[in-house]
Design a protein around this motif. Structure first.
Motif, mmCIF file in Angstrom:
data_model
loop_
_atom_site.group_PDB
_atom_site.id
_atom_site.type_symbol
_atom_site.label_atom_id
_atom_site.label_comp_id
_atom_site.label_asym_id
_atom_site.label_seq_id
_atom_site.Cartn_x
_atom_site.Cartn_y
_atom_site.Cartn_z
ATOM 1 N N SER A 106 0.972 -1.048 0.048
ATOM 2 C CA SER A 106 0.081 -0.034 -0.078
ATOM 3 C C SER A 106 0.338 1.452 -0.137
ATOM 4 O O SER A 106 0.554 1.850 -1.048
ATOM 5 N N TYR A 165 -6.888 -6.850 -6.484
ATOM 6 C CA TYR A 165 -6.145 -5.523 -6.396
ATOM 7 C C TYR A 165 -7.158 -3.766 -5.875
ATOM 8 O O TYR A 165 -6.305 -3.319 -4.859
ATOM 9 N N VAL A 169 -6.786 -1.893 -2.670
ATOM 10 C CA VAL A 169 -6.557 -0.590 -2.717
ATOM 11 C C VAL A 169 -7.261 0.231 -1.868
ATOM 12 O O VAL A 169 -7.824 1.144 -1.447
#
Length: 215
Positions: A106, A165, A169
């Motif tokens: 991240s 993903y 995110v």
């Protein structure tokens, strides 16, 4: 200048200690509080040594994360593409859900949005090699008749891994194994339903112009 074997061993020990220290500190302090000074102190190396190998803290983190990712999520081949995809995606989900790997990734993603050089490094060192490996695994399945001959393999990779993903995110709950199984089954069904014949010309029904060249 010829580097001696003992020097090479010392360099490799220092490099490994630096990568391990970066991940340890990320677990203990959080990504934003990790500094090159702290990494050097934990690894028992000088800041000069770190900057000789990496341009910044995020460079250390990128290499550390990439090595772990490649090590724990290999593209295995058991002869069952659905089972192999489920195993691979579940491994990726577990990695991103486990400190320090999820927080480290991240942090890397956050910094790459305002650092074009870092964004290029992420693509070259991490994204592109893994993307190509996934396409190649599907290509072998295609050769074995488990995936239709006309299927768009790069698009299939995006369909399979995009949700992982996306959730990471946006800090949404990670997929469980049942959700991953449903995702894999859905994507494989869509390849069978939407793939044109292998010899279908561009522009024919079901074939998208430029199919297979997803950037």
């Amino acid at each position: 200048m010829i580097t001696s074997p003992s020097s090479l061993r010392r360099s490799e020990r220092s490099r490994r200690a630096t990568l391990d220290a970066a991940l340890e500190l990320c677990t203990e302090k959080g990504y934003n509080r990790v500094t090159v000074e702290a990494i050097a102190a934990r690894a028992g190396v000088s800041k000069k040594t770190i900057y000789r190998w990496w341009p910044s803290k995020v460079g250390v983190m990128l290499e550390a994360f990439t090595q772990v990712l490649v090590g724990v999520t290999p593209f295995v081949e058991t002869g069952d593409i659905a089972a192999d995809l489920r195993a691979h995606i579940n491994g990726l989900v577990r990695l991103l859900s486990t400190p320090p790997y999820g927080p480290a990734y991240s942090g890397i993603l956050s910094e790459m949005h305002h650092d074009e050089e870092l964004a290029r490094a992420v693509r070259e060192q991490l994204v592109t090699p893994r993307f190509e490996a996934a396409v190649e695994r599907l290509r072998r399945a295609q050769e074995q008749g488990q995936v239709p001959a006309g299927a768009d393999l790069p698009l299939a990779v995006e369909l399979l891994y995009g949700p992982v993903y996306y959730r990471h995110v946006l800090r949404k709950p990670s997929q469980d194994e049942a959700t991953v199984a449903a995702l894999v089954a859905h994507v494989l069904r869509s390849l069978t339903a939407g793939a044109p014949p292998a010899d279908a010309p561009e522009g024919s029904p079901g074939r998208v112009p430029g199919q297979g060249r997803v950037s």
